[in-house]
Design a protein around this motif. Structure first.
Motif, PDB file in Angstrom:
ATOM      1  N   THR A 395       0.855  -1.182   0.000  1.00 45.90           N
ATOM      2  CA  THR A 395       0.000   0.000   0.000  1.00 45.90           C
ATOM      3  C   THR A 395       0.891   1.231   0.000  1.00 45.90           C
ATOM      4  O   THR A 395       2.069   1.161   0.367  1.00 45.90           O
ATOM      5  CB  THR A 395      -0.888   0.031   1.252  1.00 45.90           C
ATOM      6  OG1 THR A 395      -0.027   0.099   2.390  1.00 45.90           O
ATOM      7  CG2 THR A 395      -1.760  -1.200   1.348  1.00 45.90           C
ATOM      8  N   LEU A 396       0.324   2.346  -0.408  1.00 48.49           N
ATOM      9  CA  LEU A 396       1.099   3.590  -0.393  1.00 48.49           C
ATOM     10  C   LEU A 396       1.485   3.939   1.037  1.00 48.49           C
ATOM     11  O   LEU A 396       2.570   4.462   1.285  1.00 48.49           O
ATOM     12  CB  LEU A 396       0.288   4.732  -1.015  1.00 48.49           C
ATOM     13  CG  LEU A 396       0.086   4.634  -2.533  1.00 48.49           C
ATOM     14  CD1 LEU A 396      -0.913   5.676  -2.996  1.00 48.49           C
ATOM     15  CD2 LEU A 396       1.415   4.828  -3.261  1.00 48.49           C
ATOM     16  N   SER A 397       0.609   3.613   1.969  1.00 48.29           N
ATOM     17  CA  SER A 397       0.925   3.997   3.350  1.00 48.29           C
ATOM     18  C   SER A 397       2.059   3.166   3.942  1.00 48.29           C
ATOM     19  O   SER A 397       2.596   3.507   4.989  1.00 48.29           O
ATOM     20  CB  SER A 397      -0.315   3.933   4.232  1.00 48.29           C
ATOM     21  OG  SER A 397      -1.246   3.048   3.728  1.00 48.29           O
ATOM     22  N   PHE A 399       4.809   3.057   2.416  1.00 41.84           N
ATOM     23  CA  PHE A 399       5.974   3.827   1.982  1.00 41.84           C
ATOM     24  C   PHE A 399       5.957   5.257   2.524  1.00 41.84           C
ATOM     25  O   PHE A 399       6.973   5.840   2.804  1.00 41.84           O
ATOM     26  CB  PHE A 399       6.033   3.908   0.458  1.00 41.84           C
ATOM     27  CG  PHE A 399       6.300   2.599  -0.196  1.00 41.84           C
ATOM     28  CD1 PHE A 399       7.603   2.157  -0.400  1.00 41.84           C
ATOM     29  CD2 PHE A 399       5.248   1.773  -0.589  1.00 41.84           C
ATOM     30  CE1 PHE A 399       7.856   0.940  -0.994  1.00 41.84           C
ATOM     31  CE2 PHE A 399       5.502   0.542  -1.177  1.00 41.84           C
ATOM     32  CZ  PHE A 399       6.803   0.120  -1.382  1.00 41.84           C
ATOM     33  N   PHE A 400       4.744   5.803   2.590  1.00 37.31           N
ATOM     34  CA  PHE A 400       4.639   7.207   2.974  1.00 37.31           C
ATOM     35  C   PHE A 400       3.684   7.340   4.129  1.00 37.31           C
ATOM     36  O   PHE A 400       2.796   6.520   4.304  1.00 37.31           O
ATOM     37  CB  PHE A 400       4.066   8.049   1.831  1.00 37.31           C
ATOM     38  CG  PHE A 400       4.660   7.760   0.505  1.00 37.31           C
ATOM     39  CD1 PHE A 400       5.992   8.051   0.256  1.00 37.31           C
ATOM     40  CD2 PHE A 400       3.895   7.191  -0.503  1.00 37.31           C
ATOM     41  CE1 PHE A 400       6.542   7.798  -0.986  1.00 37.31           C
ATOM     42  CE2 PHE A 400       4.444   6.929  -1.741  1.00 37.31           C
ATOM     43  CZ  PHE A 400       5.768   7.228  -1.991  1.00 37.31           C
TER      44      PHE A 400
ATOM     45  N   ALA B  42      -8.145   0.644  -1.135  1.00 40.16           N
ATOM     46  CA  ALA B  42      -7.091  -0.279  -0.725  1.00 40.16           C
ATOM     47  C   ALA B  42      -5.802   0.442  -0.365  1.00 40.16           C
ATOM     48  O   ALA B  42      -4.823  -0.199   0.024  1.00 40.16           O
ATOM     49  CB  ALA B  42      -6.818  -1.280  -1.855  1.00 40.16           C
ATOM     50  N   ASN B  43      -5.788   1.783  -0.491  1.00 42.55           N
ATOM     51  CA  ASN B  43      -4.571   2.577  -0.262  1.00 42.55           C
ATOM     52  C   ASN B  43      -3.437   2.162  -1.194  1.00 42.55           C
ATOM     53  O   ASN B  43      -2.270   2.218  -0.827  1.00 42.55           O
ATOM     54  CB  ASN B  43      -4.073   2.455   1.188  1.00 42.55           C
ATOM     55  CG  ASN B  43      -4.949   3.216   2.140  1.00 42.55           C
ATOM     56  OD1 ASN B  43      -5.751   4.047   1.724  1.00 42.55           O
ATOM     57  ND2 ASN B  43      -4.814   2.929   3.432  1.00 42.55           N
ATOM     58  N   VAL B  44      -3.780   1.741  -2.390  1.00 44.78           N
ATOM     59  CA  VAL B  44      -2.763   1.313  -3.343  1.00 44.78           C
ATOM     60  C   VAL B  44      -2.492   2.415  -4.364  1.00 44.78           C
ATOM     61  O   VAL B  44      -1.370   2.596  -4.810  1.00 44.78           O
ATOM     62  CB  VAL B  44      -3.206   0.005  -4.047  1.00 44.78           C
ATOM     63  CG1 VAL B  44      -2.298  -0.325  -5.221  1.00 44.78           C
ATOM     64  CG2 VAL B  44      -3.213  -1.152  -3.050  1.00 44.78           C
ATOM     65  N   ALA B  45      -3.519   3.161  -4.740  1.00 46.61           N
ATOM     66  CA  ALA B  45      -3.339   4.188  -5.762  1.00 46.61           C
ATOM     67  C   ALA B  45      -3.831   5.539  -5.263  1.00 46.61           C
ATOM     68  O   ALA B  45      -4.808   5.621  -4.533  1.00 46.61           O
ATOM     69  CB  ALA B  45      -4.097   3.805  -7.021  1.00 46.61           C
ATOM     70  N   PRO B 123       3.048  12.910  -0.711  1.00 50.31           N
ATOM     71  CA  PRO B 123       4.402  12.766  -0.187  1.00 50.31           C
ATOM     72  C   PRO B 123       5.447  13.382  -1.118  1.00 50.31           C
ATOM     73  O   PRO B 123       5.248  13.441  -2.330  1.00 50.31           O
ATOM     74  CB  PRO B 123       4.583  11.246  -0.106  1.00 50.31           C
ATOM     75  CG  PRO B 123       3.626  10.684  -1.084  1.00 50.31           C
ATOM     76  CD  PRO B 123       2.500  11.647  -1.235  1.00 50.31           C
ATOM     77  N   PHE B 225       9.452   0.307  -5.609  1.00 51.29           N
ATOM     78  CA  PHE B 225       8.952   1.514  -4.973  1.00 51.29           C
ATOM     79  C   PHE B 225       7.739   2.020  -5.751  1.00 51.29           C
ATOM     80  O   PHE B 225       7.578   1.687  -6.925  1.00 51.29           O
ATOM     81  CB  PHE B 225      10.066   2.565  -4.985  1.00 51.29           C
ATOM     82  CG  PHE B 225       9.953   3.543  -3.868  1.00 51.29           C
ATOM     83  CD1 PHE B 225      10.399   3.218  -2.597  1.00 51.29           C
ATOM     84  CD2 PHE B 225       9.375   4.803  -4.087  1.00 51.29           C
ATOM     85  CE1 PHE B 225      10.265   4.126  -1.564  1.00 51.29           C
ATOM     86  CE2 PHE B 225       9.239   5.700  -3.051  1.00 51.29           C
ATOM     87  CZ  PHE B 225       9.687   5.368  -1.781  1.00 51.29           C
ATOM     88  N   PRO B 226       6.866   2.817  -5.121  1.00 50.37           N
ATOM     89  CA  PRO B 226       5.726   3.349  -5.881  1.00 50.37           C
ATOM     90  C   PRO B 226       6.170   4.101  -7.133  1.00 50.37           C
ATOM     91  O   PRO B 226       7.222   4.737  -7.128  1.00 50.37           O
ATOM     92  CB  PRO B 226       5.055   4.298  -4.890  1.00 50.37           C
ATOM     93  CG  PRO B 226       5.387   3.728  -3.555  1.00 50.37           C
ATOM     94  CD  PRO B 226       6.783   3.183  -3.703  1.00 50.37           C
ATOM     95  N   ALA B 243       1.279   2.035  -5.647  1.00 52.50           N
ATOM     96  CA  ALA B 243       2.162   1.196  -4.832  1.00 52.50           C
ATOM     97  C   ALA B 243       2.514  -0.085  -5.579  1.00 52.50           C
ATOM     98  O   ALA B 243       1.698  -0.621  -6.333  1.00 52.50           O
ATOM     99  CB  ALA B 243       1.496   0.869  -3.505  1.00 52.50           C
ATOM    100  N   PRO B 244       3.722  -0.587  -5.372  1.00 50.90           N
ATOM    101  CA  PRO B 244       4.158  -1.766  -6.128  1.00 50.90           C
ATOM    102  C   PRO B 244       3.702  -3.070  -5.470  1.00 50.90           C
ATOM    103  O   PRO B 244       3.164  -3.084  -4.369  1.00 50.90           O
ATOM    104  CB  PRO B 244       5.673  -1.664  -6.043  1.00 50.90           C
ATOM    105  CG  PRO B 244       5.912  -1.083  -4.689  1.00 50.90           C
ATOM    106  CD  PRO B 244       4.770  -0.123  -4.448  1.00 50.90           C
TER     107      PRO B 244
END
Lengths: 409, 249
Positions: A395-397, A399-400, B42-45, B123, B225-226, B243-244
């Motif tokens: 998830t993005l969270s 990483f950030f 999903a907090n992926v994109a 970010p 990495f994203p 996110a990867p």
């Protein structure tokens, strides 16, 4: 090995010879004259052959049984064996009359239809008498989706000899012709009416605006899907579960492993038909799935997919929690007669009533699950796409720091 | 509170860009323009959209306001208008928006912003690899991968020379799209190592449908990495972070 050569010696390797078992079930069937009188559980059936002209009528037992109501209520069959279910169901005689599926739109047109509908409305057994054109033939019908049924005959005359008892909610929704069928199913379910009764009501054309007869096998999956979709909408607003949970259960020679992950809703069902199990001489492995956004196409796994999904959704809704669910279903050769998709629905419900094993690593959960699956993991592991997503998708969270409130895996 | 008019097609492509990630979003209307930031369930994109006042034919905000929009409903309604028409919007209070496209007039109810998932903070990131390519090439790489597998590797090889790659490996098949310096607007890597990260095609598919209309798409790539995907459509700028997928056993 050809059945003609073997003649039931078991050379094919199956634990039971399906042909002999079928004959055995015949032996227990009572013989039927040209009329029967008994308490319908209540139970009705709508065929699909000849659509849009289909056979419709009540199922009436050829025997008397004090607990006849459970003959059409799979939720109460947990303790039974395959033979018991078949024995019970084979004593239900299917009576039918051929009608156009639009018949419910023409009021006063068929007495047989209105009596069958009255029966479907009932919540307790109903005294029913059927006269057949000819005595019903000995028969036993199996089907992947439907519950087995006994002999069948064409209705000459039908009579209900008492006033059926009908729940208020059912009476209220079925008399409303301005509510569409999806909403009607939804309302009934929320009102605590069992999915089995909702399926009956839908099939005899008692729900919705423009009412139609719906073949029983279609009404089963339609009900599972309609209720499922609504539950998914609710579940998407619930917080995630905290741990990885693993549930395990065997029902009628169908083994289930259910893994719930703390991730947004998605669902995957893997079906492993072992060699010599029903439908699959050489065995068969298939999986299907849906992500958070849901699915639009009918599942290639058929009605079992929707029945399994419903079981999971009911569980999550009752807990008011969200999760990703992966179900492994292994069907053993000893599942010698198809009993219908209720097996899947009830097995998943029952499995989730148990106490889960808790894991933190998805691989450990899968390891524990596969230790109870007889088919080697290498044969089915690649089918689990949602599982891989849960394991590998970051998830993005992670990483950030996104300042988000929602929990993530 | 807010009044603005913009070409219907420009508004449509902005909404499409958001729809690649979310179904509903909070719109911040400020004196200098409209900005939207949203992250999927999903907090992926993540997507961010900047629509400056210069993107509008007329634009005025007397008081900053945040409104909530059901994007699927909004796009359906925008599709009713002629793409070349001017879409005039008028917001009197934060619960209702008036829209006029040619002779069509809508008055639509808005979502309460607090019911929509919170906006992410964007970010600050620095990534070693950067490629600028045609939107249509990016789309082609993803389209070619769809029938092969579920995951796509995006990366820059450095030896013997810098090459941008998109690669998908399925159970049995594999597909690779390779573009070198001559096929790209630019390519660069900090350091000598190759960079690559793997992503879900499900997400990239939706994103690339939007970027295919862009002349230039900028990708910033790291190691596992994203990915940072940005492009401009007219005066609007759109940026995605995805996110990867990491296959560490």
């Amino acid at each position: 090995m050809r059945c003609t050569v073997c003649k039931g010696k078991g050379l094919c390797g199956r634990p039971n010879c399906p042909i002999l078992e079928r004959l055995r079930a015949f032996e227990t069937m009572p013989s039927i004259k040209d009329s029967i009188f008994g308490n319908s559980p209540p139970s009705v059936f709508v065929g699909r052959m000849g659509y849009p002209k289909v056979g419709i009528g009540p199922l009436v037992p050829a025997i008397t049984d004090a607990e006849i109501s459970r003959f059409d209520n799979p939720a109460s069959w947990g303790e039974l064996k395959i033979e018991d279910v078949i024995g019970m169901r084979s004593s239900l005689v299917r009576s039918s009359k051929s009608l156009n599926v639009k018949a419910p739109q023409f009021i006063g047109n068929s007495r047989i239809l209105s009596m069958t509908q009255e029966l479907a409305l009932a919540d307790k057994p109903v005294e029913t008498e059927v006269w057949f054109l000819k005595p019903p033939k000995m028969d036993l019908k199996f089907d992947g989706i439907l519950t087995p049924m006994g002999p069948s005959g064409t209705i000459d005359k039908l009579a209900i000899t008492e006033n059926p008892s009908v729940e208020r909610k059912v009476e209220y929704i079925t008399s409303d012709t301005d509510i569409n069928a999806k909403l009607a199913v939804d309302e009934l379910y929320r009102g605590g009416i069992s999915v089995y009764q909702i399926m009956r009501l839908l099939s005899v054309g008692l729900l919705g605006e423009r009412r139609k007869l719906v073949p029983t096998r279609w009404s089963i999956t339609a009900t599972d899907d309609i209720i499922g979709k609504r539950l998914i909408d609710l579940i998407k607003d619930y917080p995630l579960i905290n741990d990885i949970e693993l549930y395990s259960f065997t029902h009628f020679e169908n083994h289930f492993e259910i893994i719930l992950f703390p991730a947004i809703f998605s669902f995957e069902l893997l079906e492993i038909w072992r060699p010599l199990s029903l439908w699959a001489e050489k065995g068969s492995i298939e999986a299907d799935r849906e992500g958070y956004k849901g699915r639009s196409r009918y599942s290639k796994l058929g009605g079992g997919y929707y029945a399994a999904r419903l079981g999971v959704l009911e569980h999550l809704d009752a807990r008011r929690r969200q999760a990703t669910a992966i179900i492994l279903r292994e069907i053993h050769p000893s599942y010698w007669a198809p009993l219908g998709v209720w097996v899947v629905r009830e097995a998943v419900r029952e499995a989730l009533r148990g106490k889960p094993e808790i894991f933190t690593d998805p691989l450990d959960a899968l390891g524990a699950a596969s230790s109870r699956i007889k088919t080697p993991r290498v044969l089915w592991r690649n089918e689990l796409k949602i599982f891989d997503g849960v394991r590998h998708q970051r998830t993005l969270s992670s990483f950030f720091f996104l300042l988000l409130s929602s929990p993530t895996l | 509170m807010f009044k603005g008019s913009i070409r219907t097609s420009a508004l449509r492509s902005s909404i499409d860009a958001l729809l690649a990630v979310v179904d509903e979003a909070r719109f911040n209307l400020t004196p200098t323009g409209v900005s939207v930031r949203a992250v999927d369930a999903a907090n992926v994109a993540m997507v961010s959209l900047e629509l400056p006042d210069s993107a509008f034919d007329a634009y005025s905000v007397d008081k900053e306001v945040t409104i909530g929009l059901d994007l699927s409903k909004f796009i359906d309604l925008l599709k009713m208008g002629n793409p070349d028409s001017i879409c005039e919007m008028d917001l009197q209070d934060s619960s209702r928006l008036k829209i006029k496209m040619g002779s069509l007039k809508y008055s639509i109810s808005l979502l309460e912003p607090s019911t929509i998932k919170r906006e992410p903070k964007i970010p600050e990131i620095e990534l070693p690899g950067e490629v600028i390519l045609r939107g249509s090439d990016f789309r082609q790489g993803i389209k070619a991968s769809e029938p092969i597998g579920d995951y796509l590797v995006v990366g820059i090889e450095t030896k013997p020379k810098e090459i941008f790659i998109m690669e998908t490996e399925g159970d049995v098949d594999r597909v690779t799209l390779e573009l070198d310096k001559d096929d790209l607007f630019s390519i660069s890597v900090v350091g000598e190592d190759a960079v690559r990260s793997m992503f879900s095609i499900e997400y990239l598919k939706e994103i690339s449908k939007v970027t295919s209309a862009a002349d230039e798409v900028k990708l910033k790539i790291g190691k596992d990495f994203p990915i940072d995907i940005s492009f401009a459509v007219g005066d609007a700028s759109v940026r995605y972070l995805l996110a990867p997928r990491i296959e560490a056993d």
